[in-house]
Write a protein that holds these residues in place. Structure first.
Motif, PDB file in Angstrom:
ATOM      1  N   ASN A 287       6.361   3.569  -5.000  1.00 50.38           N
ATOM      2  CA  ASN A 287       5.300   3.386  -3.871  1.00 50.38           C
ATOM      3  C   ASN A 287       5.931   4.511  -2.716  1.00 50.38           C
ATOM      4  OD1 ASN A 287       3.118   2.131  -4.654  1.00 50.38           O
ATOM      5  ND2 ASN A 287       4.124   0.344  -4.429  1.00 50.38           N
ATOM      6  N   GLU A 288       7.038   4.876  -2.971  1.00 43.23           N
ATOM      7  CA  GLU A 288       8.013   5.707  -1.754  1.00 43.23           C
ATOM      8  C   GLU A 288       7.024   6.699  -1.145  1.00 43.23           C
ATOM      9  OE1 GLU A 288      11.928   7.015  -2.733  1.00 43.23           O
ATOM     10  OE2 GLU A 288      12.024   7.805  -0.841  1.00 43.23           O
ATOM     11  N   HIS A 289       6.479   7.297  -1.568  1.00 46.14           N
ATOM     12  CA  HIS A 289       5.840   8.421  -0.874  1.00 46.14           C
ATOM     13  C   HIS A 289       4.717   7.690  -0.065  1.00 46.14           C
ATOM     14  CE1 HIS A 289       3.984  12.406  -0.068  1.00 46.14           C
ATOM     15  NE2 HIS A 289       2.626  11.866  -0.212  1.00 46.14           N
ATOM     16  N   GLU A 290       3.928   6.916  -0.515  1.00 46.81           N
ATOM     17  CA  GLU A 290       2.982   6.243   0.244  1.00 46.81           C
ATOM     18  C   GLU A 290       3.717   5.440   1.675  1.00 46.81           C
ATOM     19  OE1 GLU A 290      -0.197   2.453   0.023  1.00 46.81           O
ATOM     20  OE2 GLU A 290       0.881   2.978  -1.728  1.00 46.81           O
ATOM     21  N   ALA A 291       4.837   4.793   1.181  1.00 49.06           N
ATOM     22  CA  ALA A 291       5.306   3.970   2.358  1.00 49.06           C
ATOM     23  C   ALA A 291       6.091   5.069   3.441  1.00 49.06           C
ATOM     24  CB  ALA A 291       6.620   3.362   1.582  1.00 49.06           C
ATOM     25  N   ARG A 292       6.328   6.121   2.969  1.00 47.59           N
ATOM     26  CA  ARG A 292       6.844   7.088   3.896  1.00 47.59           C
ATOM     27  C   ARG A 292       5.877   7.554   4.970  1.00 47.59           C
ATOM     28  NH1 ARG A 292      12.023   8.904   3.757  1.00 47.59           N
ATOM     29  NH2 ARG A 292      12.977   8.337   1.828  1.00 47.59           N
ATOM     30  N   GLU A 293       4.703   7.774   4.429  1.00 44.29           N
ATOM     31  CA  GLU A 293       3.502   8.133   5.414  1.00 44.29           C
ATOM     32  C   GLU A 293       3.190   6.920   6.390  1.00 44.29           C
ATOM     33  OE1 GLU A 293      -0.132   9.073   3.450  1.00 44.29           O
ATOM     34  OE2 GLU A 293       0.588  10.752   2.811  1.00 44.29           O
ATOM     35  N   VAL A 294       3.303   5.641   5.761  1.00 37.94           N
ATOM     36  CA  VAL A 294       3.060   4.379   6.546  1.00 37.94           C
ATOM     37  C   VAL A 294       4.207   4.275   7.666  1.00 37.94           C
ATOM     38  CG1 VAL A 294       2.929   1.924   6.557  1.00 37.94           C
ATOM     39  CG2 VAL A 294       1.806   3.353   4.855  1.00 37.94           C
ATOM     40  N   ALA A 295       5.416   4.508   7.277  1.00 36.24           N
ATOM     41  CA  ALA A 295       6.506   4.395   8.008  1.00 36.24           C
ATOM     42  C   ALA A 295       6.115   5.753   9.393  1.00 36.24           C
ATOM     43  CB  ALA A 295       7.746   4.689   7.509  1.00 36.24           C
ATOM     44  N   ASP A 296       5.954   6.832   8.792  1.00 40.69           N
ATOM     45  CA  ASP A 296       5.704   7.867   9.844  1.00 40.69           C
ATOM     46  C   ASP A 296       4.733   7.380  11.142  1.00 40.69           C
ATOM     47  OD1 ASP A 296       6.403  10.846  10.616  1.00 40.69           O
ATOM     48  OD2 ASP A 296       4.085  10.737  10.458  1.00 40.69           O
ATOM     49  N   LYS A 297       3.716   6.984  10.371  1.00 46.14           N
ATOM     50  CA  LYS A 297       2.325   6.512  11.337  1.00 46.14           C
ATOM     51  C   LYS A 297       3.031   5.480  12.172  1.00 46.14           C
ATOM     52  CE  LYS A 297      -1.276   8.705   9.028  1.00 46.14           C
ATOM     53  NZ  LYS A 297      -1.898   8.543   7.595  1.00 46.14           N
ATOM     54  N   LEU A 298       3.557   4.440  11.587  1.00 46.07           N
ATOM     55  CA  LEU A 298       4.126   3.496  12.469  1.00 46.07           C
ATOM     56  C   LEU A 298       4.928   3.733  13.685  1.00 46.07           C
ATOM     57  CD1 LEU A 298       4.719   0.477   9.789  1.00 46.07           C
ATOM     58  CD2 LEU A 298       2.939   0.725  11.413  1.00 46.07           C
ATOM     59  N   GLY A 299       5.847   4.672  12.981  1.00 47.93           N
ATOM     60  CA  GLY A 299       6.982   5.298  13.930  1.00 47.93           C
ATOM     61  C   GLY A 299       6.244   5.861  15.231  1.00 47.93           C
ATOM     62  N   ARG A 300       5.114   6.618  15.046  1.00 48.72           N
ATOM     63  CA  ARG A 300       4.505   7.331  15.903  1.00 48.72           C
ATOM     64  C   ARG A 300       3.638   6.236  16.985  1.00 48.72           C
ATOM     65  NH1 ARG A 300       2.575  12.836  14.716  1.00 48.72           N
ATOM     66  NH2 ARG A 300       3.806  13.592  12.857  1.00 48.72           N
ATOM     67  N   ALA A 301       3.108   5.318  16.155  1.00 55.57           N
ATOM     68  CA  ALA A 301       2.200   4.151  16.961  1.00 55.57           C
ATOM     69  C   ALA A 301       3.008   3.224  17.911  1.00 55.57           C
ATOM     70  CB  ALA A 301       1.461   3.320  16.109  1.00 55.57           C
TER      71      ALA A 301
END
Lengths: 773, 641
Positions: A287-301
């Motif tokens: 799931n790493e790719h998906e997780a990176r996207e989530v992490a990126d979005k959480l980081g921004r938020a």
């Protein structure tokens, strides 16, 4: 006429009282007084802003402002703003000082021009001053927005380029505004700083929580990450109240990556020192790719609130996982988001929690939208509970807070400054407020040459007493400020009085802290005290000023015979001329007797002994000579003439008493020796003050004026002390009395009752009217 | 002072009349009660009358004799020995004084140096200092005997030697007038009696086998006697430990029996507790060198002789009876020495005037009032060690370096009580009160030695203050009647005190963080420091009784602790002087800061009053100008305050 003059005298008294209240105003430490000659250069210095206050001695309660001005000056030095003060009373800059209300404002100059003018009543504390100055300093860089349209213009202008830091401020002149402007100054090249004082701007621009915030707030508009064509920028709200340290922490987080990978080998993350909450996004390889996207979005938020860390449980070592949680299985249930709240450990005091994740909050749903929402709820709840705890703690400790006691002290300081007494209790306990002690302490390493005023001991004191026909000894305590201050005069005097052939002076000293027995034998109970011994016997205490010249004169006069016998006209002339030119005294006293005036001779001789050290008395015991000398002064024989060196209005005075009575003769000599119209100085004031008469003081009189007042004074018809004060002299205390309206001033004893004052004034009124005409 | 005198109505009986009157009464009583005293009659008329009789020519008797002689009083000292200092001819048995004889302090101040000279008596003769008699830090007692006799001889004190007082009695209900009979039946009479006999009767507890025990007072000093012996010493004071130290090198081992905890002087600040110079046995005990200290109640002890040796048993020993066979003192001793201290000899008083004794630990001393008068016998005064009930375990009144000052205080009290000479005082101007206080706290020896007991008293009046040195502070409520000084209003008392909770047996005064260095924490200081009590009015006897526990004086109107100082120098401009000045300014209601003449002038011209120093000094023509550098800056500074 009389009433005019009475009014004039009263006005002077009022002016005097008014000035009294101002004497307590503070001298300035940081803010320089700018001389008028340098004023142009001062305000013209390139590329800095200059704040100037034009000071006039007329406003009440300036103390607080001047202190704040001083505080702001030292603070704003960092921002290359210089502060200055012009004293319009002493050294006016005509262009400004002539304006009537110039002292009602603070002026800000840039490049010779007045850039702004701030009303004094808006400059109520350091932050108010600093905030206003910042506003002028950064007026071109930090725009004040009037509506949401202005804000959207700003966004469009910086879209894809710079992030905008927007603040809603209640007003200019607040602490929060000052803090915001400090950041604008420091980070102005990285971010665009804008603010509005109208909350509507924030509300209508639809900024987060804009409607609900009650205190000044800051938002970051992340315009740099948007495309040029975007309409609005994503925003983050700074969640705390505006305090320097918190804003700083927040601004620093703005440049961290949105998320980082969990470092191997337990290296620190960039969030380590930022006091952030940590959000772990745990994943495995699949799931790493998906997780990176989530992490990126959480980081921004969660920008500014939390740091996001991506944790791949497949690649992370066991040690890393174990360092995070006791039960590593929970981390392996990927995908999962774990939140570690900053300060959680200390707040919960959960003793079983040994590893970070034991106190973690786990979230197993993994879609971005609800996740962000849940996280924000979690964070805001945590924030609220932290704040509650903090408030409770603050309330508990309320009275220990340094701020509180500082305020209290300030209150008392202000209070005592307004009071009538000059010397209200000082508010600051640790600061030396004894000027003599302070002066002595500052000069404590100065070496005094006391070779000619040797320190005596229990053995050498009696020996010295036998050896010297005249011995003057100061008894003192080494650590006592007045003693220590006098000792330096004593040293100077001993050098002055040094006798070359014997290589010694009549002066010596005894430190009572070393030889209490010697001091006790000499009945010393106050310090310092100077005692005179003649031929081994105690003669008298020195009762004059603790001053080099006064002491030297005293000792010099002690060394002369009392009285000096005069046998010829030449001797009389020499005596008079020699005594008066030698400088040890301003007075020569002549006793004119015949041989048959035994009683008078005896009285005069005894007076001469009593006054030895203070006055020099010459005695003529020859009737013919006495009459010859007496005719020069119009004195009868037996008679006494006091000849004064420095009194042009009354060069000599005759003893009018028919009977030679020692106390009255002594008193006559003491009073007659005083000039009738002297310039008033700190040194001669006490001798006039003890006469218990009102003072009539002429300020800055010129030739003819001096002459006529001098004549009135010499006539001695009024029960007053006439004296003058020279306005040209720069001594600051004279400023106290200077006023264009007031040329002559009656100074009454403060110990007198009001009736006595009034009586006195009415006696004087005809006289003053005569003069003013 | 005339006014003061006239306020007190005084009845002075003519001394001749007193003697005549009491003569008849005494002889009557004497015949009735003591047939042995019937012979007194003839002796009496031989005129052995003195205003003052002091019993005992030890340090305190000699000290009081000196003051009486200087004041020109009619006095006589009665001494049982053939020269002065009889006690010191025997004690301490091992002949080494434990009072320090500090000859160097780096200072020439003689008053200050007396703080560190614990043996000398007070006198004007500077050759009479123990520092000039011995170079030893702990001099020999023999030298001290010589010193005391030189003191008596050089100062020509009136002593009658060989007078062993057998009986002291009073006549009727008279307040004054004592009769003293010696071993030869000679009777001395006096108006005022001061008993300065110290405490010299050895304490001998009653237990089975006490006859097997040797007393400290007559133990042999021949070390061979103790060679290879096992010794038990009863006692835990300096004499017990001193004995242990003396014999320790030749013994098998030494045990000490003590009823209560050994108190170390450096833990308690009490010189009567075990001094470090004597504590060698604690060292060897703790370093496992056989010696040891046991806590045991001596009254429950039995000593049983087995051959040449003695075994010890406890009578009511619940701990060891039957079951336990490990009683610590189970091995027999060759020698048992009793060193349990001394008590006051009350046997010389007729039973009608036997002075009450102290309670509990203080029963070795007579019970006395703060003016050194017996609790129950009016006109009977004490001087020296036997006055220690007042400050037992609190200060130094039981020791030479302390009672030389309380004896002086007694003399001042008697001068006022008996001769209407008020306590010596100095009148001070307000501006000089602080200087005097600072000078005193930096040098005064009486305040330093007799901490918490003697204090300087400042009676504030309109013109300044009257300064009384080293008054027993417990007399504060009776200040006016005891010293002859009126004190209608404000009074300040300066004493030196250790921190109330700083020390005691078992505390560690050497731990880190005991020093207080910040003036605002001055009241937390542990070490000796000056404390000033200000009362707006003299406290009453009732206030004194109700004072908080551990306090030496009632709660004052204001209290000021001068911050403790490592160098014991209280003249630091800010830490000590500034804070003291603020306190005094509050008390006096004046600003007593110093100003230069220029500032005073300016204030005189622009204000409705000037500070006290300007008023007292500058306006009287005694203003201060500065020789060179600071006048100008001082003027501007003063205006900012």
């Amino acid at each position: 006429m009389a009433s005019y003059c009475k009014a004039f005298v009263l006005i002077c008294l009022v002016a005097l009282l008014a000035t009294c209240t101002l004497v307590a105003s503070k001298e300035f430490g940081v803010v320089n007084t700018v001389p008028s000659a340098e004023f142009e250069d001062f305000i013209g210095s390139p590329s800095t802003l200059t704040a100037v206050y034009f000071y006039k001695r007329r406003l009440q309660r300036l103390k607080h402002f001047l202190e704040s001005f001083d505080a702001a000056a030292s603070f704003m030095k960092l921002y290359q703003v210089q502060f200055g003060r012009v004293n319009c009373d002493i050294d006016p800059v005509a262009a400004y000082c002539d304006k009537p209300d110039v002292d009602m404002s603070v002026f800000a100059f840039r490049n010779d021009r007045v850039e702004a003018k701030f009303a004094l009543d808006t400059m109520y504390d350091r932050d108010a001053i600093a905030s206003n100055i910042f506003q002028v300093l950064l007026s071109s860089e930090v725009p004040v927005l009037q509506s949401w349209i202005d804000l959207s213009h700003q966004q469009q202008r910086y879209m894809g380029d710079k992030d905008i830091i927007f603040s809603w401020q209640k007003a200019i002149g607040t602490y929060q505004h000052r803090v915001f402007m400090e950041f604008a100054f420091a980070y102005g090249s990285t971010y665009k700083f804008v603010f509005a004082t109208n909350k509507k701007v924030a509300e209508e621009a639809d900024l987060r929580d804009a409607k609900s915030v009650k205190e000044p707030a800051i938002w970051v508009l992340h315009c740099s990450e948007e495309e040029k064509t975007a309409k609005t920028c994503r925003q983050t709200r700074f969640q705390h109240s505006i305090v320097l340290a918190d804003v700083l922490a927040f601004v620093r987080t703005l440049k961290t990556p949105y998320y980082v990978d969990m470092p191997i080998n337990q290296e620190p993350t960039p969030y380590e020192t930022m006091n952030l909450h940590l959000v772990y996004v745990a994943t495995d390889n699949s799931n790493e790719h998906e997780a990176r996207e989530v992490a990126d979005k959480l980081g921004r938020a969660l920008r500014g609130q939390a740091g996001v860390i991506l944790l791949n449980v497949d690649t992370a070592s066991e040690i890393t996982l174990e360092s995070l949680a006791t039960d590593t299985e929970r981390l392996r249930e990927v995908p999962v988001v774990a939140v570690q709240l900053y300060g959680q450990e200390s707040l919960d005091q959960n003793e079983t929690a040994e590893k970070p994740m034991d106190t973690m909050h786990f979230m197993h749903h993994f879609s971005e939208g609800p996740l962000v929402e849940d996280l924000e709820v979690l964070l805001s709840e945590h924030r609220r509970s932290t704040e509650r705890k903090k408030i409770i703690q603050d309330e508990d400790e309320g009275f220990d807070e340094p701020d509180f006691s500082a305020k209290l002290e300030k209150f008392f300081a202000d209070f005592s400054a307004k009071g009538e007494t000059f010397w209200g209790p000082s508010s600051d306990e640790e600061v030396q407020d004894d000027v003599v002690a302070e002066a002595v302490y500052r000069g404590r390493y100065a070496q005094l040459d006391l070779t000619y005023a040797p320190a005596l001991t229990d053995k050498t004191f009696p020996a010295m007493l036998k050896e010297k026909s005249l011995l003057v000894v100061v008894f003192y305590l080494s650590w006592e400020p007045r003693s220590a201050a006098f000792l330096s005069s004593y040293s100077e005097a001993s050098l002055d009085l040094k006798d070359e052939p014997s290589n010694s002076s009549p002066l010596a000293r005894v430190a009572c802290d070393d030889w209490p027995d010697v001091c006790q034998l000499n009945n010393v109970s106050s310090y310092p005290v100077t005692k005179v011994y003649r031929d081994g016997q105690y003669l008298k205490d020195y009762r004059g000023m603790l001053d080099t010249t006064a002491l030297v004169n005293f000792v010099k006069l002690l060394q002369l015979p009392a009285p000096v016998e005069l046998k010829t006209v030449e001797e009389v002339t020499n005596f008079r001329e020699h005594v008066l030119s030698a400088g040890a005294t301003d007075t020569a006293v002549l006793g004119l007797m015949g041989q048959e005036d035994q009683a008078e001779i005896e009285t005069f001789t005894s007076a001469a002994r009593e006054l030895q050290g203070l006055f020099i008395l010459g005695l003529v015991k020859d009737k013919a000579l006495a009459q010859e000398v007496g005719s020069m002064y119009g004195s009868s024989v037996p008679g006494v003439v006091v000849v004064k060196r420095d009194d042009q209005y009354q060069p000599f005075k005759l003893f009018s008493g028919k009977i030679f009575h020692k106390p009255s003769l002594v008193k006559f000599i003491q009073l007659a020796s005083l000039p009738v119209f002297p310039e008033l100085t700190p040194k001669n004031f006490p001798s006039f003050f003890i006469q218990d008469k009102p003072f009539v003081i002429l300020f800055g009189g010129r030739g003819e004026e001096l002459e006529s007042v001098g004549q009135i004074a010499a006539a001695e018809e009024l029960p007053v002390v006439f004296c003058q004060m020279n306005m040209v002299s720069p001594a600051s205390w004279e400023q106290t009395f200077s006023s264009s309206m007031c040329q002559m001033l009656v100074f009454l004893h403060w110990s007198w009752s009001s009736t006595r004052r009034e009586e006195c004034l009415s006696t004087l009124t005809p006289m003053t009217s005569q003069r003013t005409r | 002072m005339d006014i003061t005198l006239s306020r007190y109505v005084l009845i002075i009986t003519c001394s001749a009349g007193l003697v005549a009157l009491s003569l008849g009464q005494s002889s009557m009583m004497g015949q009735k009660r003591h047939s042995a005293e019937s012979g007194d009659h003839t002796e009496f008329s031989s005129g052995k009358y003195h205003d003052y009789i002091i019993v005992g020519a030890g340090p305190s008797g000699l000290q009081l004799g000196y003051f009486l002689q200087r004041a020109g009083r009619d006095y006589l000292i009665l001494e049982k020995g053939d020269s002065a200092g009889t006690f010191y001819k025997t004690y301490p048995r091992h002949r080494k004084l434990i009072s320090i004889n500090k000859r160097y302090t780096g200072k020439t101040n003689k008053e200050y140096n007396m703080r560190h000279d614990w043996n000398s008596l007070l006198s004007d003769d500077e050759t009479l200092r123990m520092t000039q008699y011995s170079e030893e830090f702990f001099p020999s007692a023999d030298i001290y005997v010589q010193y005391l006799n030189d003191f008596a001889r050089k100062l020509r004190l009136k002593i009658q030697h060989g007078v062993n007082v057998q009986r002291i009695w009073k006549t009727g209900n008279k307040k004054e007038g004592f009769y003293i009979r010696d071993q030869h039946g000679n009777v001395f009479t006096c108006r005022y009696l001061v008993v300065a006999t110290g405490i010299w009767v050895p304490n001998e507890p009653d237990f089975v086998g006490k006859e097997h025990v040797t007393g400290y007072e007559n133990m042999t000093l021949n070390l061979n006697f103790y060679r290879g012996k096992t010794v038990l010493i009863l006692g835990k004071g300096n004499s017990a430990f001193e004995t242990a130290d003396y014999i320790q090198p030749v013994t098998n081992f030494v045990h000490l029996f003590s009823r209560s905890r050994v108190k170390l002087a450096w833990e308690t600040h009490y010189v009567g507790d075990l001094r470090a110079i004597n504590n060698g046995l604690i060292d060897t005990y703790q370093l496992k060198a056989l010696d040891g200290v046991l806590y045991t109640d001596i009254n429950n002890m039995q000593v049983i002789k087995h051959g040449d040796r003695f075994s010890v048993r406890l009578v009511n020993d619940t701990e060891h009876r039957g079951l336990h066979d490990n009683f610590a003192a189970r091995s027999p001793y060759d020698v048992i020495i009793r060193a349990l201290g001394f008590h006051f000899d009350a046997s010389i008083f007729h039973r009608s005037i036997i002075p009450k004794l102290g309670e509990g630990e203080k029963k070795k001393y007579p019970a006395i009032k703060p003016n050194y008068e017996s609790m129950n016998v009016e006109g009977l005064f004490f001087a020296g060690t036997n006055t220690h009930s007042l400050d037992f375990r609190k200060s130094a009144g039981g020791f030479i370096h302390g009672f030389r000052y309380t004896t002086r205080a007694l003399h001042h009290l008697l001068e006022w009580r008996n001769h209407k000479i008020p306590w010596p005082s100095t009148a001070l101007r307000t501006t000089q009160v602080m200087n005097t206080l600072l000078k005193r706290m930096n040098e005064a020896s009486g305040l330093y030695q007799m901490y918490s007991v003697l204090g300087d008293i400042i009676i504030v009046n309109d013109t300044g203050a009257v300064y009384l040195e080293e008054v027993p502070v417990q007399l504060l409520p009776q200040l006016e009647t005891a010293t002859g000084h009126l004190a209608p209003n404000k009074v300040i008392v300066m004493v030196m005190e250790f921190g109330k909770n700083f020390s005691g047996p078992g505390t560690d005064p050497l731990r880190r963080g005991t020093a207080t260095t910040v003036p605002k924490n001055a009241h937390l200081a542990g070490f000796l420091h000056p404390v000033l009590y200000y009362y707006s009015h003299l406290p009453t006897d009732d206030d004194m009784l109700r004072r908080p526990s551990k306090w030496i004086l009632p709660r004052p109107t204001r209290l000021h602790h001068v911050i403790e100082d490592f160098l014991f120098d209280f003249s630091s401009p800010v830490s000590h002087v500034l804070h003291l000045r603020r306190f005094l300014d509050t008390v006096f209601g004046y600003d007593t800061r110093n100003y230069f003449a220029g500032s005073c002038f300016k204030m005189a011209m622009t204000h409705t009053s000037v500070p006290k120093t300007c008023q007292d000094q500058y306006l009287r023509g005694e203003g201060l100008t500065h020789a060179s550098h600071c006048e100008a800056s001082a003027v501007t500074q003063s205006t900012t305050k």
